[in-house]
Design an enzyme around this catalytic site. Sequence first.
Site, PDB file in Angstrom:
ATOM      1  N   ASN A  55     -18.918-112.694  29.112  1.00  0.00           N
ATOM      2  CA  ASN A  55     -19.108-112.626  28.164  1.00  0.00           C
ATOM      3  C   ASN A  55     -20.781-113.806  27.627  1.00  0.00           C
ATOM      4  OD1 ASN A  55     -17.205-114.235  27.117  1.00  0.00           O
ATOM      5  ND2 ASN A  55     -16.960-113.119  25.391  1.00  0.00           N
ATOM      6  N   SER A 346     -16.784-122.895  31.313  1.00  0.00           N
ATOM      7  CA  SER A 346     -16.324-121.277  31.327  1.00  0.00           C
ATOM      8  C   SER A 346     -17.639-121.015  30.746  1.00  0.00           C
ATOM      9  CB  SER A 346     -16.102-121.142  29.571  1.00  0.00           C
ATOM     10  OG  SER A 346     -14.680-122.118  29.408  1.00  0.00           O
ATOM     11  N   GLN A 350     -23.228-117.498  31.300  1.00  0.00           N
ATOM     12  CA  GLN A 350     -23.628-117.090  29.655  1.00  0.00           C
ATOM     13  C   GLN A 350     -25.567-118.410  29.836  1.00  0.00           C
ATOM     14  OE1 GLN A 350     -20.770-117.093  26.969  1.00  0.00           O
ATOM     15  NE2 GLN A 350     -21.267-119.266  26.193  1.00  0.00           N
TER      16      GLN A 350
END
Lengths: 379, 379
Positions: A55, A346, A350
């Site tokens: 996400n 992480s 994105q």
Amino acid sequence: MPVDKRVVVLGSGVVGLSCGLALAKEVGYRVHFIARDLPEDSASQGFASPWAGANWTPFYSRDEGPRQAKWEEATFARWVSLVPSGLAMWLNDTRRYADNEAGLLGHWYRDTVRNYRELAQTDLPKGVAAGATYDTLSVNAPLYCQALARELQTLGATFERRSVTSIEQVFEGQDDIALVVNATGLGAKSIAGIEDSACHPVRGQTVLVKSDCKRCTMDSSNPEAPAYIIPRPGGEVICGGTYLVENWDLSPSPSTAQRILAQCLALDPSISSDGTLDGIHILRHNVGLRPARTGGPRVEVDKLTLPLVRSTEPGSALALGTARAPAASGGLKREVTLVHAYGFSSAGYQQSWGVAQDVLALVEGEIGPPQAWAGRAKL
Amino acid sequence: MPVDKRVVVLGSGVVGLSCGLALAKEVGYRVHFIARDLPEDSASQGFASPWAGANWTPFYSRDEGPRQAKWEEATFARWVSLVPSGLAMWLNDTRRYADNEAGLLGHWYRDTVRNYRELAQTDLPKGVAAGATYDTLSVNAPLYCQALARELQTLGATFERRSVTSIEQVFEGQDDIALVVNATGLGAKSIAGIEDSACHPVRGQTVLVKSDCKRCTMDSSNPEAPAYIIPRPGGEVICGGTYLVENWDLSPSPSTAQRILAQCLALDPSISSDGTLDGIHILRHNVGLRPARTGGPRVEVDKLTLPLVRSTEPGSALALGTARAPAASGGLKREVTLVHAYGFSSAGYQQSWGVAQDVLALVEGEIGPPQAWAGRAKL
């Protein structure tokens, strides 16, 4: 017209694929991938990409990570354009919980996402100090990578399954390589010629759940026990998680799985068919190693002289063959160019499209546009 | 004549392959392998077998490990028989160095190997407290596994590449499985239905060297810095090593590689073409995770009731799907039989053939000999 030399992309995770796509599509480079794990290997723990929640949610304020913010803005815009295809999906009313106001990162992305609003204390669960809500996006990690790979193949890019342990192996017997994009993630730690000791894993354990839940929740209010719920295209939800620095353990921990499910259920009972733990439909227990790097991502040009000089400082402690002094290699000594793109921890998904734009600019700066492209531009 | 149900072997490392071969060859069972990594995956770090030094050298005294000693004796005899084929190779005048007399394990295997003799103090390098010399054997780990797989295929055994995260997945939709041999190594830690928390890795880093050196040296005189040189068929030598408990790091450490080479060169300069570090011809830097188990290997029969009951104690914290109470599963409840064979740590190769004999006896005890075999025996 002469055929251009190839750009080799080492690694076919989301960063390598995005860089390759920018190179092949936006400027017409001939792109060839060499990777131990390919996009179809969606069950391989050998790379991080299949396991991401994927996400869009920043981890740094703009001051802490100006490069990251720029990459993330570029990727967000790209993902918005992918919503109609089904590859990306809106996560409306996403909730983000933090342990203090600083955890909301100065709200820098309030104008990037949609409907951003800080949550009032009365809207926060017990124990949560600060929160915000907004509409953001997610992708289904393995399906997204496979879609990038398909688009690359229609553009003529090629994929070679090969495990490379030294940069020398990439160039061995090859005269048509213009440059190598190094998108090897954690591999950069131990590939001879790179050997970047700043690389390290951040272990993530998640539970993949079948659910129609469409609401994303990111709860960092307890740093000891982070929890998140990330719906993704395909009727699936990623429940997480852990951020264990320098932990390489690839086996799902039963107790961690139980902790994750209990917290996620408390955050949003709709992940379960009946609101209980027993009603959560588990598809898979996942562990992936985020490819982190002390000091942050490395996106830059690097020059290397081959053959590698073994075991001296500076030199390569992991070079193969016998030690060869440059003088002993006769006419074989050559300088090669790498563009590094690794260490995204992480945030690989994105940041991927913004990174790809930077890598494209670095590649063009080094080797210029392809002949064929320059020719076409003149027409 | 009815066709017998199959024995499924889960895992195709050296232990699974050896068990499968005993089952298929000695009693004629129909054997089917299900494994994430197959014998041809000799560069996969997903399992331990490709990375072993694979020489025969006990780690326990007979009192500490009576089962292990028995398994090792059986394997030694088997390997002697393989020398003419080239699959196994004699390591004459092997030197074993220890930090005290106990490190020589009571000399229990003096009559198993050939030409065993304790070394006098004057024959020991400085800093070594005790030592012995003998003729033992090694195999080339990946070639050995591939040879076992070929023999299995000629016997009709089949191989399926599939990653199993729950024992239920093995039986799903299958009615012709008589029994499962669980040879999943470290996988036993996190496969739902097994979830053996005693399993853990013992990280081993080695350097694969091209060399005609034929002398094996095992130096455990400094527990902080073990060193060993293991020649194997094919003109290769494994230089090691490390025994790092609970360390899952799959990336070769440059400094460890240098430490290993320096120590091995001091032990036997013939690993180098010119007696110097620079003259060592490095083929590859290896890391493998030995599949260890607190309490030692597990070789026994186990019964499991499917569907697994999720998240209760006793039960399976990693079971997939929704939680299903046995009452809710209607007529689908079934008891299945497993024979476990995992947790061999450093000793998988040297114990493999003995383990396979025990597993064969356990399987026969559970399901009897195959119909076809029983029929043949009557002729």
